[in-house]
Write a protein that holds these residues in place. Sequence first.
Motif, PDB file in Angstrom:
ATOM      1  N   LYS A   1       0.886  -1.100   0.020  1.00  0.00           N
ATOM      2  CA  LYS A   1       0.021   0.133  -0.001  1.00  0.00           C
ATOM      3  C   LYS A   1       0.996   1.398  -0.047  1.00  0.00           C
ATOM      4  CE  LYS A   1      -3.872  -2.053   2.430  1.00  0.00           C
ATOM      5  NZ  LYS A   1      -4.667  -1.699   3.622  1.00  0.00           N
ATOM      6  N   PRO A   2       0.540   2.269  -0.837  1.00  0.00           N
ATOM      7  CA  PRO A   2       1.426   3.593  -0.867  1.00  0.00           C
ATOM      8  C   PRO A   2       1.755   4.084   0.581  1.00  0.00           C
ATOM      9  CG  PRO A   2      -0.091   3.663  -2.514  1.00  0.00           C
ATOM     10  CD  PRO A   2      -0.779   2.545  -1.410  1.00  0.00           C
ATOM     11  N   GLU A   3       0.831   3.921   1.528  1.00  0.00           N
ATOM     12  CA  GLU A   3       1.235   4.601   2.921  1.00  0.00           C
ATOM     13  C   GLU A   3       2.158   3.792   3.508  1.00  0.00           C
ATOM     14  OE1 GLU A   3      -3.072   2.517   3.395  1.00  0.00           O
ATOM     15  OE2 GLU A   3      -1.935   3.812   1.859  1.00  0.00           O
ATOM     16  N   TYR A   4       2.217   2.473   3.231  1.00  0.00           N
ATOM     17  CA  TYR A   4       3.264   1.478   3.843  1.00  0.00           C
ATOM     18  C   TYR A   4       4.509   1.793   3.349  1.00  0.00           C
ATOM     19  CZ  TYR A   4      -0.744  -1.336   5.742  1.00  0.00           C
ATOM     20  OH  TYR A   4      -1.822  -1.819   6.319  1.00  0.00           O
ATOM     21  N   PHE A   5       4.770   2.178   1.999  1.00  0.00           N
ATOM     22  CA  PHE A   5       5.638   2.463   1.391  1.00  0.00           C
ATOM     23  C   PHE A   5       6.488   3.727   1.997  1.00  0.00           C
ATOM     24  CE2 PHE A   5       8.170   4.415  -2.111  1.00  0.00           C
ATOM     25  CZ  PHE A   5       8.871   3.642  -2.316  1.00  0.00           C
ATOM     26  N   GLU A   6       5.657   4.574   1.896  1.00  0.00           N
ATOM     27  CA  GLU A   6       6.055   5.972   2.398  1.00  0.00           C
ATOM     28  C   GLU A   6       6.644   5.864   3.855  1.00  0.00           C
ATOM     29  OE1 GLU A   6       6.417   8.705   0.703  1.00  0.00           O
ATOM     30  OE2 GLU A   6       5.601   7.716  -1.220  1.00  0.00           O
ATOM     31  N   LYS A   7       5.905   5.082   4.577  1.00  0.00           N
ATOM     32  CA  LYS A   7       6.225   4.960   5.958  1.00  0.00           C
ATOM     33  C   LYS A   7       7.571   4.522   6.053  1.00  0.00           C
ATOM     34  CE  LYS A   7       5.989   5.283  10.712  1.00  0.00           C
ATOM     35  NZ  LYS A   7       6.155   6.482  11.196  1.00  0.00           N
ATOM     36  N   ILE A   8       7.916   3.243   5.390  1.00  0.00           N
ATOM     37  CA  ILE A   8       9.206   2.590   5.438  1.00  0.00           C
ATOM     38  C   ILE A   8      10.471   3.328   4.666  1.00  0.00           C
ATOM     39  CG2 ILE A   8      10.353   0.239   4.542  1.00  0.00           C
ATOM     40  CD1 ILE A   8       7.676  -1.020   4.775  1.00  0.00           C
ATOM     41  N   MET A   9       9.971   3.943   3.534  1.00  0.00           N
ATOM     42  CA  MET A   9      11.077   4.880   3.032  1.00  0.00           C
ATOM     43  C   MET A   9      11.483   5.997   4.141  1.00  0.00           C
ATOM     44  SD  MET A   9      11.962   3.976   0.363  1.00  0.00           S
ATOM     45  CE  MET A   9      12.898   5.584  -0.160  1.00  0.00           C
ATOM     46  N   GLU A  10      10.332   6.618   4.934  1.00  0.00           N
ATOM     47  CA  GLU A  10      10.820   7.553   5.832  1.00  0.00           C
ATOM     48  C   GLU A  10      11.642   6.940   6.970  1.00  0.00           C
ATOM     49  OE1 GLU A  10       7.478   9.182   7.584  1.00  0.00           O
ATOM     50  OE2 GLU A  10       6.477   9.854   5.747  1.00  0.00           O
ATOM     51  N   LEU A  11      11.450   5.655   7.374  1.00  0.00           N
ATOM     52  CA  LEU A  11      12.102   5.178   8.334  1.00  0.00           C
ATOM     53  C   LEU A  11      13.622   4.716   8.110  1.00  0.00           C
ATOM     54  CD1 LEU A  11       9.620   2.284   9.829  1.00  0.00           C
ATOM     55  CD2 LEU A  11      10.846   4.305  11.185  1.00  0.00           C
ATOM     56  N   SER A  12      13.706   4.450   6.634  1.00  0.00           N
ATOM     57  CA  SER A  12      15.061   4.052   5.954  1.00  0.00           C
ATOM     58  C   SER A  12      15.806   5.342   6.082  1.00  0.00           C
ATOM     59  CB  SER A  12      14.534   3.553   4.546  1.00  0.00           C
ATOM     60  OG  SER A  12      15.867   3.275   3.910  1.00  0.00           O
ATOM     61  N   GLU A  13      15.370   6.430   5.709  1.00  0.00           N
ATOM     62  CA  GLU A  13      15.935   7.553   5.523  1.00  0.00           C
ATOM     63  C   GLU A  13      16.498   8.075   6.947  1.00  0.00           C
ATOM     64  OE1 GLU A  13      13.310  10.223   3.260  1.00  0.00           O
ATOM     65  OE2 GLU A  13      13.803   9.125   1.578  1.00  0.00           O
TER      66      GLU A  13
END
Length: 59
Positions: A23-35
């Motif tokens: 889901k786009p919201e999961y992708f965005e949250k994981i990307m934020e955590l990664s950064e």
Amino acid sequence: MEKFKVNTNDGKISSINRTIRLKPEYFEKIMELSEKTGVSFNKIVNQCIEYALNNMEEK
């Protein structure tokens, strides 16, 4: 149950390539955590899966 924490000391993992859809919201949250943590997207996804499987309620 203990809350999920990103492990920043996780070493290299062996892997199998597989395409998944998020889901786009999961992708965005994981990307934020990664950064924020400097941990790769892939490692965070694997840690999330490990956490979920280790804390899954079994019937």
